[in-house]
Motif scaffolding. Sequence first.
Motif, short mmCIF file in Angstrom:
data_model
loop_
_atom_site.label_atom_id
_atom_site.label_comp_id
_atom_site.label_asym_id
_atom_site.label_seq_id
_atom_site.Cartn_x
_atom_site.Cartn_y
_atom_site.Cartn_z
N SER A 58 16.56 -60.71 22.67
CA SER A 58 16.94 -59.83 23.77
C SER A 58 16.65 -60.46 25.12
O SER A 58 17.42 -60.29 26.08
CB SER A 58 16.23 -58.48 23.66
OG SER A 58 14.83 -58.62 23.90
N THR A 59 15.55 -61.21 25.25
CA THR A 59 15.25 -61.85 26.53
C THR A 59 16.17 -63.02 26.81
O THR A 59 16.19 -63.54 27.93
CB THR A 59 13.78 -62.33 26.57
OG1 THR A 59 13.52 -63.18 25.46
CG2 THR A 59 12.82 -61.15 26.57
N GLN A 60 16.94 -63.44 25.81
CA GLN A 60 17.94 -64.48 26.04
C GLN A 60 19.35 -63.90 26.18
O GLN A 60 20.32 -64.64 26.20
CB GLN A 60 17.92 -65.49 24.89
CG GLN A 60 16.67 -66.35 24.90
CD GLN A 60 16.78 -67.56 24.00
OE1 GLN A 60 17.82 -67.80 23.39
NE2 GLN A 60 15.73 -68.33 23.91
N GLY A 61 19.45 -62.59 26.27
CA GLY A 61 20.73 -61.97 26.55
C GLY A 61 21.52 -61.49 25.35
O GLY A 61 22.66 -61.05 25.49
N THR A 62 20.96 -61.54 24.16
CA THR A 62 21.69 -61.06 22.98
C THR A 62 21.81 -59.55 23.02
O THR A 62 20.82 -58.84 23.21
CB THR A 62 20.96 -61.50 21.69
OG1 THR A 62 21.04 -62.92 21.59
CG2 THR A 62 21.60 -60.87 20.46
N ARG A 63 23.03 -59.05 22.86
CA ARG A 63 23.29 -57.61 22.86
C ARG A 63 23.82 -57.11 21.52
O ARG A 63 24.09 -55.91 21.36
CB ARG A 63 24.30 -57.27 23.97
CG ARG A 63 23.84 -57.65 25.36
CD ARG A 63 24.83 -57.19 26.43
NE ARG A 63 24.42 -57.62 27.76
CZ ARG A 63 25.08 -57.31 28.88
NH1 ARG A 63 26.19 -56.57 28.82
NH2 ARG A 63 24.64 -57.74 30.06
N THR A 64 23.95 -57.98 20.56
CA THR A 64 24.49 -57.60 19.26
C THR A 64 23.59 -56.56 18.60
O THR A 64 22.38 -56.76 18.49
CB THR A 64 24.60 -58.83 18.33
OG1 THR A 64 25.21 -59.89 19.05
CG2 THR A 64 25.40 -58.50 17.09
N THR A 65 24.18 -55.47 18.14
CA THR A 65 23.42 -54.44 17.44
C THR A 65 23.35 -54.78 15.96
O THR A 65 24.12 -55.61 15.46
CB THR A 65 24.11 -53.08 17.60
OG1 THR A 65 25.38 -53.13 16.92
CG2 THR A 65 24.32 -52.72 19.07
N PRO A 66 22.44 -54.14 15.21
CA PRO A 66 22.43 -54.36 13.76
C PRO A 66 23.79 -54.05 13.12
O PRO A 66 24.24 -54.79 12.23
CB PRO A 66 21.34 -53.41 13.28
CG PRO A 66 20.38 -53.34 14.43
CD PRO A 66 21.26 -53.36 15.65
N ALA A 67 24.45 -52.98 13.56
CA ALA A 67 25.75 -52.64 12.98
C ALA A 67 26.77 -53.73 13.26
O ALA A 67 27.59 -54.09 12.39
CB ALA A 67 26.24 -51.30 13.55
N GLN A 68 26.76 -54.29 14.47
CA GLN A 68 27.69 -55.37 14.80
C GLN A 68 27.37 -56.63 13.99
O GLN A 68 28.28 -57.37 13.61
CB GLN A 68 27.63 -55.66 16.30
CG GLN A 68 28.25 -54.56 17.15
CD GLN A 68 27.96 -54.74 18.63
OE1 GLN A 68 26.93 -55.30 19.02
NE2 GLN A 68 28.86 -54.25 19.47
N ALA A 69 26.09 -56.88 13.73
CA ALA A 69 25.72 -58.05 12.93
C ALA A 69 26.28 -57.93 11.51
O ALA A 69 26.81 -58.90 10.96
CB ALA A 69 24.21 -58.20 12.89
N TYR A 70 26.17 -56.74 10.91
CA TYR A 70 26.73 -56.55 9.57
C TYR A 70 28.25 -56.63 9.59
O TYR A 70 28.87 -57.14 8.65
CB TYR A 70 26.27 -55.21 8.99
CG TYR A 70 24.82 -55.19 8.58
CD1 TYR A 70 24.33 -56.13 7.67
CD2 TYR A 70 23.94 -54.24 9.09
CE1 TYR A 70 23.00 -56.12 7.28
CE2 TYR A 70 22.60 -54.23 8.70
CZ TYR A 70 22.13 -55.17 7.80
OH TYR A 70 20.82 -55.17 7.43
N ALA A 71 28.87 -56.13 10.66
CA ALA A 71 30.33 -56.24 10.77
C ALA A 71 30.75 -57.70 10.89
O ALA A 71 31.75 -58.13 10.30
CB ALA A 71 30.82 -55.44 11.98
N PHE A 72 29.98 -58.49 11.66
CA PHE A 72 30.27 -59.91 11.80
C PHE A 72 30.19 -60.60 10.43
O PHE A 72 31.05 -61.42 10.09
CB PHE A 72 29.27 -60.56 12.76
CG PHE A 72 29.43 -62.04 12.91
CD1 PHE A 72 30.36 -62.56 13.80
CD2 PHE A 72 28.67 -62.92 12.16
CE1 PHE A 72 30.52 -63.94 13.94
CE2 PHE A 72 28.83 -64.30 12.28
CZ PHE A 72 29.76 -64.80 13.18
N ALA A 73 29.18 -60.26 9.64
CA ALA A 73 29.03 -60.86 8.31
C ALA A 73 30.24 -60.58 7.44
O ALA A 73 30.56 -61.36 6.54
CB ALA A 73 27.77 -60.33 7.64
#
Length: 647
Positions: A58-73
């Motif tokens: 988060s301190t490096q600017g990541t905004r991906t949510t857990p739901a978006q991470a599973y969708a990406f997978a």
Amino acid sequence: MMKVPLMFCLAILATTVAHADNASDYTEQRQPCANFDSQRQVFFGDLHVHTRYSLDASTQGTRTTPAQAYAFAQGAKIGIQPWDEEGNAARSLQLRRPLDFAMVSDHAELIGEVQMCNTPETDGYNSWQCLLYRYIPRGAYYLFNYMATMRASHLGMCGEAGEKCRLAALQPWGEMQDAAEQAYDRSDTCAFTSFVGYEWTGMQSSSGGNLHRNVVFRNADVPRLPAGYIQTPGANLLWQALERDCLQGEGRCDALVIPHNSNLSAGYMFSGELDGGGVMTPEYAANRRRFEPLVEIMQHKGASECFYAAVAGSDELCAFEQLPKDNIAGYDSPPGRGTGFVRQVLADGLALERDLGVNPYQFGVIASTDTHLGAPGAVAEDGFPGHGGAGVPARDEIPPGLPDKLEYNPGGLAAVWAEENSRDALFAAMRRRETYATSGPRIVTRFFGGWDYPQDLCAQPEATRLAYERGVPMGGVLTPRPERAAPVFMVAASQDSGTAASPGIPLQRVQVIKGWVDERGETHQRVIDVAGDADNGASVDLKTCATRGEGHAQLCQVWRDDNFDPGQAAFYYTRVLENPSCRWSQRQCVAAGVDCADPATITEGYSGCCAETHRPVVQERAWSSPIWYTPDNGSGQAQADASAPEG
């Protein structure tokens, strides 16, 4: 009425019964998978994924949510930092092929702090610590992590005993569970499996050695909050918390623990002692073996297979993605044989078993990415944007030139042999260690060991069935030895099939690595080429990254250990090697037109292309979990291991 052959009916009945038995083993409600194979099939995934709720991400600017991470997978496109004022991402990522399974593993220690500092209505939002988090994020990264992972302490805004931050953690922990539930395919299609889990993040304070572990839960029945390093500042304390809050509960909670990237542990991940020092006890060894059946051998912060030193007799392939330091804190301490590399640790486990009666380091292997972009499975060498975390930050702008430190890589994948793509089947496979790791490609490999495999087993139409019936798969322990027998192994591998736009690289060879302990308790290692050819003439053109030469689409070999000594405990695992190809950094150097002989072409950010430490060529690979042999010295350990339950 059409007559159906009796053997066909028996085959259908056998499959139905096996499937029904498997369905009865489910620990939560779901439909049995239509694609079920009693001889097991391979599934690829990523069990080390950080999203917006990990402080370093988060301190490096990541905004991906857990739901978006599973969708990406599962194949969806996600945006990654930097972001403009309207919230639009400057870059995006998308997998060429979906994964079969994944797990979001945000750091348990600081999810409450991250939630507090990002939620205005939360008590503590206006604390000086949260102001630091929002306005000087890199400063917060170091302060928060120092307190949590080295001092095992919350910061002041968390209140008495950290209770405010623990309450704040309920929301993101609940969101992680909800995201996993929504992503899990409970239909008979079984297209995707999501696991609920987290990372336990500790550090050995004097050395900066990494003690990190990922906790994987079998199903949706999980503790109210994850047990992090602040609450359990020791691996044994983590196991105790899981025993108390999960295994001994009234529900069907079950969990296993995966130590990761021990190449940065400064030797403390597998020290051979108790967590706080002192002689290891049989009880501790048994608990470690029970809770930690797997280890992460590869991720974007390097490979942990074995140590390479440029001396005669060294295994040069151990130089693969070896980092220049032995710790995660960045202290200037080079790696060595005792840093925590898996091959030596496996040998140390054999030596400890002589004294303790149990092998604390009898683990299988997986790989993952440790992505801090919320991008599970983003392992392609071409177009690699970095993974964040300890790498090059891109919160405010895309860095010029190479997007990550030269020493880092895109990471690897976990491969699991299971009957179907369900949580219970995959978890059972992880528990029995029928897993392997790849450095990124989807190489398919199997490894079986027994005492009487025929030399032509590879050519037999039911080779897999016979291999299971007469021996054990990767992760297994050889059954008691028949008189005068030597172990025989079947090794099989197929190249990554790739895609039309990005075909896989042919295989070069397969090796068996043997480790053993002699009568004096000294450990030994040996590497044997068993299939393929190291001198096949394959190469890569560093000016264009075009590959040349022949290779193998498939390799299979039956190999007998003719140097076997029945009085010596031993382990065996395989290493499958692709032909050479361009590493991610060289691909980007070529794309940028860098010519190290012409300084004018070395533009900002590309000096690494010509650095002495730059490795332009990579030889991707897969590592199997080991197969062990333990002499029956009267303790019954060998027999007990061989007959242990699979799930």
